[in-house]
Write a protein that holds these residues in place. Structure first.
Motif, PDB file in Angstrom:
ATOM      1  N   ASP A 142      25.618   2.175  -1.629  1.00  0.00           N
ATOM      2  CA  ASP A 142      25.004   2.704  -0.412  1.00  0.00           C
ATOM      3  C   ASP A 142      23.854   3.676  -0.707  1.00  0.00           C
ATOM      4  OD1 ASP A 142      26.532   4.728  -1.395  1.00  0.00           O
ATOM      5  OD2 ASP A 142      27.705   5.086   0.434  1.00  0.00           O
ATOM      6  N   ASP A 143      23.534   3.894  -1.984  1.00  0.00           N
ATOM      7  CA  ASP A 143      22.340   4.679  -2.330  1.00  0.00           C
ATOM      8  C   ASP A 143      21.086   3.921  -1.903  1.00  0.00           C
ATOM      9  OD1 ASP A 143      23.676   6.789  -3.468  1.00  0.00           O
ATOM     10  OD2 ASP A 143      23.408   6.116  -5.539  1.00  0.00           O
ATOM     11  N   ILE A 144      20.076   4.653  -1.439  1.00  0.00           N
ATOM     12  CA  ILE A 144      18.767   4.037  -1.215  1.00  0.00           C
ATOM     13  C   ILE A 144      18.050   4.022  -2.555  1.00  0.00           C
ATOM     14  CG2 ILE A 144      16.537   4.280  -0.059  1.00  0.00           C
ATOM     15  CD1 ILE A 144      18.037   5.594   2.281  1.00  0.00           C
ATOM     16  N   LEU A 145      17.695   2.842  -3.014  1.00  0.00           N
ATOM     17  CA  LEU A 145      17.048   2.695  -4.317  1.00  0.00           C
ATOM     18  C   LEU A 145      15.539   2.874  -4.148  1.00  0.00           C
ATOM     19  CD1 LEU A 145      19.062  -0.448  -5.507  1.00  0.00           C
ATOM     20  CD2 LEU A 145      19.594   1.957  -5.905  1.00  0.00           C
ATOM     21  N   PRO A 146      14.842   3.380  -5.165  1.00  0.00           N
ATOM     22  CA  PRO A 146      13.400   3.623  -5.032  1.00  0.00           C
ATOM     23  C   PRO A 146      12.593   2.387  -4.651  1.00  0.00           C
ATOM     24  CG  PRO A 146      14.245   4.700  -7.010  1.00  0.00           C
ATOM     25  CD  PRO A 146      15.361   3.854  -6.465  1.00  0.00           C
ATOM     26  N   TRP A 147      13.145   1.203  -4.937  1.00  0.00           N
ATOM     27  CA  TRP A 147      12.424  -0.049  -4.689  1.00  0.00           C
ATOM     28  C   TRP A 147      12.996  -0.836  -3.507  1.00  0.00           C
ATOM     29  CZ3 TRP A 147      14.990   1.442  -9.131  1.00  0.00           C
ATOM     30  CH2 TRP A 147      16.266   0.923  -9.301  1.00  0.00           C
ATOM     31  N   ASP A 148      13.792  -0.207  -2.671  1.00  0.00           N
ATOM     32  CA  ASP A 148      14.444  -0.933  -1.577  1.00  0.00           C
ATOM     33  C   ASP A 148      13.474  -1.505  -0.547  1.00  0.00           C
ATOM     34  OD1 ASP A 148      17.066  -1.038  -2.319  1.00  0.00           O
ATOM     35  OD2 ASP A 148      17.753   0.626  -1.070  1.00  0.00           O
ATOM     36  N   HIS A 149      12.256  -0.996  -0.491  1.00  0.00           N
ATOM     37  CA  HIS A 149      11.276  -1.517   0.476  1.00  0.00           C
ATOM     38  C   HIS A 149      10.435  -2.649  -0.118  1.00  0.00           C
ATOM     39  CE1 HIS A 149       9.495   1.523  -2.005  1.00  0.00           C
ATOM     40  NE2 HIS A 149       8.282   1.341  -1.530  1.00  0.00           N
ATOM     41  N   ILE A 150      10.778  -3.077  -1.335  1.00  0.00           N
ATOM     42  CA  ILE A 150      10.073  -4.182  -2.000  1.00  0.00           C
ATOM     43  C   ILE A 150      11.082  -5.292  -2.248  1.00  0.00           C
ATOM     44  CG2 ILE A 150       8.882  -4.878  -4.117  1.00  0.00           C
ATOM     45  CD1 ILE A 150       7.666  -2.041  -4.161  1.00  0.00           C
ATOM     46  N   GLU A 151      10.745  -6.496  -1.817  1.00  0.00           N
ATOM     47  CA  GLU A 151      11.703  -7.606  -1.812  1.00  0.00           C
ATOM     48  C   GLU A 151      11.337  -8.631  -2.877  1.00  0.00           C
ATOM     49  OE1 GLU A 151      10.875 -10.908  -0.790  1.00  0.00           O
ATOM     50  OE2 GLU A 151      12.285 -11.521   0.750  1.00  0.00           O
ATOM     51  N   SER A 152      12.338  -9.007  -3.683  1.00  0.00           N
ATOM     52  CA  SER A 152      12.099 -10.000  -4.740  1.00  0.00           C
ATOM     53  C   SER A 152      12.451 -11.413  -4.276  1.00  0.00           C
ATOM     54  CB  SER A 152      12.944  -9.661  -5.971  1.00  0.00           C
ATOM     55  OG  SER A 152      14.322  -9.880  -5.684  1.00  0.00           O
ATOM     56  N   GLY A 153      13.010 -11.526  -3.078  1.00  0.00           N
ATOM     57  CA  GLY A 153      13.456 -12.839  -2.589  1.00  0.00           C
ATOM     58  C   GLY A 153      14.933 -13.062  -2.825  1.00  0.00           C
ATOM     59  N   VAL A 182       0.870  -1.184   0.000  1.00  0.00           N
ATOM     60  CA  VAL A 182       0.000   0.000   0.000  1.00  0.00           C
ATOM     61  C   VAL A 182       0.908   1.235   0.000  1.00  0.00           C
ATOM     62  CG1 VAL A 182      -1.894   1.200   1.152  1.00  0.00           C
ATOM     63  CG2 VAL A 182      -1.698  -1.298   1.359  1.00  0.00           C
ATOM     64  N   PRO A 183       1.108   1.884  -1.158  1.00  0.00           N
ATOM     65  CA  PRO A 183       2.105   2.968  -1.250  1.00  0.00           C
ATOM     66  C   PRO A 183       1.922   4.090  -0.243  1.00  0.00           C
ATOM     67  CG  PRO A 183       1.375   2.320  -3.447  1.00  0.00           C
ATOM     68  CD  PRO A 183       0.503   1.584  -2.469  1.00  0.00           C
ATOM     69  N   GLU A 184       0.670   4.421   0.125  1.00  0.00           N
ATOM     70  CA  GLU A 184       0.479   5.588   0.987  1.00  0.00           C
ATOM     71  C   GLU A 184       0.985   5.365   2.412  1.00  0.00           C
ATOM     72  OE1 GLU A 184      -4.194   5.733   2.019  1.00  0.00           O
ATOM     73  OE2 GLU A 184      -3.708   5.396  -0.077  1.00  0.00           O
ATOM     74  N   PHE A 185       1.292   4.119   2.786  1.00  0.00           N
ATOM     75  CA  PHE A 185       1.859   3.859   4.112  1.00  0.00           C
ATOM     76  C   PHE A 185       3.387   3.967   4.133  1.00  0.00           C
ATOM     77  CE2 PHE A 185      -2.105   1.114   4.989  1.00  0.00           C
ATOM     78  CZ  PHE A 185      -2.753   2.182   5.607  1.00  0.00           C
ATOM     79  N   TYR A 186       3.978   4.377   3.016  1.00  0.00           N
ATOM     80  CA  TYR A 186       5.440   4.478   2.909  1.00  0.00           C
ATOM     81  C   TYR A 186       5.794   5.890   2.455  1.00  0.00           C
ATOM     82  CZ  TYR A 186       5.173  -0.575   3.280  1.00  0.00           C
ATOM     83  OH  TYR A 186       4.899  -1.847   3.714  1.00  0.00           O
ATOM     84  N   GLN A 187       6.525   6.621   3.284  1.00  0.00           N
ATOM     85  CA  GLN A 187       6.876   8.007   2.978  1.00  0.00           C
ATOM     86  C   GLN A 187       8.317   8.076   2.479  1.00  0.00           C
ATOM     87  OE1 GLN A 187       4.449  10.290   3.028  1.00  0.00           O
ATOM     88  NE2 GLN A 187       3.184   8.534   3.653  1.00  0.00           N
ATOM     89  N   VAL A 188       8.499   8.784   1.366  1.00  0.00           N
ATOM     90  CA  VAL A 188       9.831   8.911   0.759  1.00  0.00           C
ATOM     91  C   VAL A 188      10.336  10.337   0.941  1.00  0.00           C
ATOM     92  CG1 VAL A 188      11.198   8.584  -1.343  1.00  0.00           C
ATOM     93  CG2 VAL A 188       9.142   7.192  -0.966  1.00  0.00           C
ATOM     94  N   ARG A 189      11.571  10.460   1.422  1.00  0.00           N
ATOM     95  CA  ARG A 189      12.203  11.777   1.548  1.00  0.00           C
ATOM     96  C   ARG A 189      13.456  11.816   0.663  1.00  0.00           C
ATOM     97  NH1 ARG A 189       9.964  10.846   6.514  1.00  0.00           N
ATOM     98  NH2 ARG A 189       8.616  12.544   7.287  1.00  0.00           N
ATOM     99  N   TYR A 190      13.759  13.014   0.162  1.00  0.00           N
ATOM    100  CA  TYR A 190      14.837  13.155  -0.813  1.00  0.00           C
ATOM    101  C   TYR A 190      15.936  14.087  -0.305  1.00  0.00           C
ATOM    102  CZ  TYR A 190      11.271  11.130  -3.825  1.00  0.00           C
ATOM    103  OH  TYR A 190      10.310  10.302  -4.354  1.00  0.00           O
ATOM    104  N   LEU A 191      17.149  13.843  -0.757  1.00  0.00           N
ATOM    105  CA  LEU A 191      18.277  14.725  -0.485  1.00  0.00           C
ATOM    106  C   LEU A 191      18.269  15.884  -1.491  1.00  0.00           C
ATOM    107  CD1 LEU A 191      20.915  11.871  -0.061  1.00  0.00           C
ATOM    108  CD2 LEU A 191      20.072  13.345   1.788  1.00  0.00           C
ATOM    109  N   GLU A 192      19.073  16.910  -1.209  1.00  0.00           N
ATOM    110  CA  GLU A 192      19.105  18.068  -2.108  1.00  0.00           C
ATOM    111  C   GLU A 192      19.586  17.702  -3.507  1.00  0.00           C
ATOM    112  OE1 GLU A 192      21.057  21.554  -0.679  1.00  0.00           O
ATOM    113  OE2 GLU A 192      19.945  21.561   1.217  1.00  0.00           O
ATOM    114  N   ASP A 193      20.450  16.688  -3.614  1.00  0.00           N
ATOM    115  CA  ASP A 193      20.971  16.318  -4.939  1.00  0.00           C
ATOM    116  C   ASP A 193      20.018  15.399  -5.707  1.00  0.00           C
ATOM    117  OD1 ASP A 193      21.229  13.874  -3.668  1.00  0.00           O
ATOM    118  OD2 ASP A 193      23.416  13.787  -3.795  1.00  0.00           O
TER     119      ASP A 193
END
Length: 618
Positions: A563-574, A210-221
């Protein structure tokens, strides 16, 4: 949209249907289509495929889920496809909302509309279909009177550009989780609770995101600073897995269209998953572990399919059908029983290193078609980088066997722009094609023809190359031009994929939620059917991205750090990230990883972490 009842829509559509291309796309009267009692169905689902009918009806996932949902007494499932532009124009002129084929009811009346995400370039069609249906595009603008908009499929493993438009997604295989989710929707209809409370229940189902339960924050770059999950939902969404393919649902009375579709044949899914480990291949990572169906199950399914469809071809489908451990007894079993009825067998994916000309001859006894192989890269060095595991010798041996057995046409698939590619790798593509032509000529084959097709590498999530940039468009075009010149030979045909389309595909494949605004703006400006060259509005897309202050190169052409946080890091493929990093390292060292079906565990993590094991029947 004007309020229409079903009879009104049907009457209006029948008036202008003779004036549109391929009117049978919109009829819904096919053999084996299911029409259930609307009033007695407790949950009504529309399965939405965001492309034209003949593409969607060729998709095995649609066939499985349509019949699966309809096998439940309380559920109803109907189909809807993206209408082609001429049909859409007529619908908008006559204010006719997008409707489901079986009942002609507007999508607005369904409890749930489920999209399949097969290809990033179909994202614009999803929004266009919602608009045509009169359903608000964004979840925040929908109320209890609107259907739940859900999605699944391979692109659900990075659905972030679609996050504001989808209520919830199903990550992984849906045969067991979709019925659970439909039960929750039934409960919500019967005993409504708040939207938040309902979605919290959904988020507890395996694979539900459920995307709305996950908040994404961004760095200045522009990079991601954090992805924070609501403490009431899983921090990481784990994919749903069907553990036993033999016991899972498979439809044996599929719909038979009246018009020719892309894959116009019976389909038997012989196995799921692939452990070859090609480092560019997203499907090979997403669908692990390998699970096979038994020959007994497949032969039973084949018998039922032949009886219920009237088709004369059975396609044995999987990511790598030649690797199915019981391939020979299944093919022989089908041909022994049905060859007199002129029923043939086709293998959609043949690997060079497992090619068996006797098997190919056996398969093509009834009707002979061309052979297709995918070396993917022109040199052994680059094939080792991508872990392809086939050699030039494999190709020439397979080609020689094929030519001696009577084939004269061979198709070869390659990728350009792969990580570490050099000029020598391009020359290797030319050399391999010419060697196959010369071999056929030397063996006395008349009318030898080789088709070389190249696509541009697109880095995908959950693969060892997810950190890699895509090569620049100017450079890829230069490579296409070079190959076009070098492959000038009346016996060689060269096809290549549009570079701009691949560029935008990479932007969305590696994209984050900020692209949602781009997507919506592009659809408002008329973008749709972006996977179709004649409708792809490249300049419009670039204008939209620029207008919203984003940089497409940031997504497609930026090399990411571990060490970058990837946009899909909260989704696991196994498949764990440590394994993907290790594979990326090995790629840069030109080092191979062997197939875990034949050697020790390679450490991808799917089996021990999920309590699974490879399931081979042979």
């Amino acid at each position: 949209m004007t309020d229409y009842n079903t009879a009104d829509i049907r009457k209006q559509v029948e008036r202008f249907l003779p004036k549109v291309l391929k009117p049978s796309r919109y009829l819904g009267t096919e053999w084996n289509a299911i029409r259930k009692d609307w009033e007695h169905s407790k949950v009504r689902m529309a399965f939405a495929f965001p492309d034209v009918y003949e593409v969607g009806m060729s998709h095995l996932g649609l066939r499985i889920l349509y019949h699966l949902v309809n096998s439940y007494e309380d559920f109803l499932c109907e189909r809807v496809f993206a209408p082609w532009v001429d049909m859409e124009d007529r619908m908008r002129e006559n204010t006719i909302p997008l409707y489901a084929l079986e009942s002609y009811r507007p999508l607005q009346e369904f409890d749930v509309v489920g999209f399949t995400l097969q290809y990033e370039m179909s994202f614009s069609n999803i929004l266009n279909m919602l608009d045509l249906a009169g359903i608000p595009l964004r979840t925040k603008d929908r109320g209890p009177e609107h259907p739940w908009v859900i999605a699944g499929g391979p692109c659900a493993y990075n659905p972030e550009p679609l996050a504001p438009f989808i209520d919830f997604l199903m990550i992984g295989e849906a045969e067991e989780t979709l019925p659970q989710l439909l039960r929750l929707i039934q409960e919500q209809k019967e005993n409504p609770v708040s939207r938040e409370e309902f979605l919290l229940k959904v988020a507890q189902v395996e694979g539900a995101y459920v995307p709305e339960f996950y908040q994404v924050r961004y760095l200045e770059d522009g990079r991601i600073q954090s992805i924070e999950a609501d403490p009431r939902v899983p921090k990481i969404v784990q994919k749903a897995i069907v553990r036993n393919l033999d016991q899972s649902y498979f439809p044996t009375s599929p719909i038979v269209p009246y018009m020719e579709i892309v894959h116009d044949r019976m389909m038997l899914e012989v196995m799921r998953g692939c452990s070859r480990g090609c480092r560019f291949c997203q499907a090979g990572m997403l669908y692990r572990p390998v699970r096979e169906r038994s020959p007994e199950t497949l032969l039973r399914h084949a018998e039922e399919l032949v009886k219920s469809t009237g088709y004369e071809e059975i396609s044995l489908t999987s990511l790598s059908t030649g690797d199915y451990s019981c391939i020979q007894p299944v093919i022989r079993g089908i041909l022994d029983k049905y060859s007199e009825d002129k029923v043939s067998v086709s293998l959609p994916s043949l690997r060079l290193d497992s090619f068996d000309v006797k098997l190919a001859e056996e398969v093509q006894k009834v009707r002979k078609s061309g052979l297709t192989f995918a070396p993917e890269a022109g040199t052994q060095r680059l094939r080792d980088v991508i872990n392809k595991g086939v050699t030039e010798e494999n190709l020439l041996d397979a080609a020689e066997s094929a030519f001696k057995a009577g084939w004269s046409g061979i198709k070869l698939y390659f990728m350009i722009g792969l990580p570490t590619e050099t000029q020598e790798d391009l020359d290797g593509i030319v050399s391999m094609a010419k060697k196959v032509v010369e071999l056929g000529t030397r063996l006395g084959r008349r009318n030898v023809n080789v088709t070389v097709s190249t696509s541009s590498f697109v880095p995908k999530s959950h693969t060892p190359f997810q950190w890699e940039p895509q090569e620049g468009t100017a450079s890829l075009k230069q490579k296409q031009q070079y190959l076009r010149e070098k492959l000038r030979d009346r016996r060689i045909k060269y096809n290549y994929h549009d570079v701009e389309t691949s560029y935008l595909e990479a932007v969305f494949a590696k994209g984050d939620r900020r692209l949602a605004d781009v997507l919506e703006l592009a659809v408002r400006k008329g973008c749709k059917f972006d996977g179709w060259n004649e409708h792809f509005k490249y300049e419009t897309w670039l204008e939209c991205i620029e207008e919203l202050g984003l940089d497409p190169h940031f997504y497609a052409h930026r090399a990411m750090d571990y060490d970058d946080i990837l946009p899909w890091d909260h989704i696991e493929s196994g498949v764990n990230k440590r394994f993907l990093m290790n594979e990326h390292h090995k790629a840069l060292k030109e080092s191979r990883t062997l197939d875990c079906r034949y050697v020790d565990c390679t450490g991808c993590g799917i089996c021990p972490e999920r309590g699974l094991q490879i399931d081979l029947k042979g």
